[in-house]
Design a protein around this motif. Structure first.
Motif, short mmCIF file in Angstrom:
data_model
loop_
_atom_site.label_atom_id
_atom_site.label_comp_id
_atom_site.label_asym_id
_atom_site.label_seq_id
_atom_site.Cartn_x
_atom_site.Cartn_y
_atom_site.Cartn_z
N ARG A 23 0.82 -1.20 0.00
CA ARG A 23 0.00 0.00 0.00
C ARG A 23 0.87 1.26 0.00
NH1 ARG A 23 -5.65 0.17 -0.43
NH2 ARG A 23 -5.23 2.24 0.37
N GLY A 24 1.99 1.23 0.69
CA GLY A 24 2.87 2.40 0.74
C GLY A 24 3.61 2.65 -0.55
N ALA A 25 3.78 1.61 -1.37
CA ALA A 25 4.52 1.76 -2.62
C ALA A 25 3.63 2.21 -3.78
CB ALA A 25 5.20 0.45 -2.98
N ARG A 26 2.34 2.23 -3.57
CA ARG A 26 1.44 2.66 -4.65
C ARG A 26 1.61 4.16 -4.90
NH1 ARG A 26 -4.43 0.73 -3.66
NH2 ARG A 26 -4.58 1.29 -5.85
N PRO A 27 1.52 4.59 -6.15
CA PRO A 27 1.67 6.02 -6.43
C PRO A 27 0.48 6.81 -5.88
CG PRO A 27 1.05 4.85 -8.42
CD PRO A 27 1.30 3.81 -7.37
N PRO A 28 0.72 8.05 -5.49
CA PRO A 28 -0.38 8.86 -4.95
C PRO A 28 -1.42 9.18 -6.02
CG PRO A 28 1.61 10.18 -5.17
CD PRO A 28 1.99 8.77 -5.49
N ASP A 29 -2.66 9.27 -5.60
CA ASP A 29 -3.76 9.60 -6.50
C ASP A 29 -4.35 10.94 -6.05
OD1 ASP A 29 -5.76 9.65 -8.33
OD2 ASP A 29 -6.88 7.96 -7.49
N PRO A 30 -4.03 12.05 -6.76
CA PRO A 30 -4.51 13.36 -6.31
C PRO A 30 -6.03 13.49 -6.34
CG PRO A 30 -2.97 13.59 -8.16
CD PRO A 30 -3.18 12.14 -7.92
N TRP A 31 -6.71 12.69 -7.15
CA TRP A 31 -8.17 12.80 -7.22
C TRP A 31 -8.85 12.24 -5.98
CZ3 TRP A 31 -9.57 16.16 -10.56
CH2 TRP A 31 -8.84 16.34 -11.72
N GLY A 33 -7.46 12.42 -2.96
CA GLY A 33 -7.04 13.21 -1.81
C GLY A 33 -5.81 12.62 -1.15
N PRO A 34 -5.39 13.19 -0.02
CA PRO A 34 -4.17 12.72 0.64
C PRO A 34 -4.41 11.37 1.32
CG PRO A 34 -5.23 14.37 1.98
CD PRO A 34 -6.00 14.31 0.69
#
Length: 72
Positions: A23-31, A33-34
């Motif tokens: 879960r920590g290695a997944r890229p962030p998804d700005p849509w 939210g944080p």
């Protein structure tokens, strides 16, 4: 703690380490939210718990301290 409890907790800690690492290695998804869960911190904590359980498992199988290490 007996052997079966230690092995169950070790398996749970390893599963939590792998899951939190994924879960920590997944890229962030700005849509979306944080991220509100600190997955990398949880991964490190679960890995530290797994290491302590491995040491406990070694003592259950008869491992002893080295003679040059002070302690009880």
């Amino acid at each position: 703690m007996d052997l079966s409890t230690t092995l169950i907790l070790l398996a749970a800690a390893l599963a939590a380490t792998v899951f939190a690492g994924w879960r920590g290695a997944r890229p962030p998804d700005p849509w979306k939210g944080p991220r509100l869960i600190p997955w990398r911190f949880l991964m490190i904590g679960a890995a530290a718990l797994a290491l302590l359980l491995l040491v406990h498992l070694a003592t259950l199988f008869g491992a002893a301290r080295a003679p040059w290490i002070p302690g009880s």
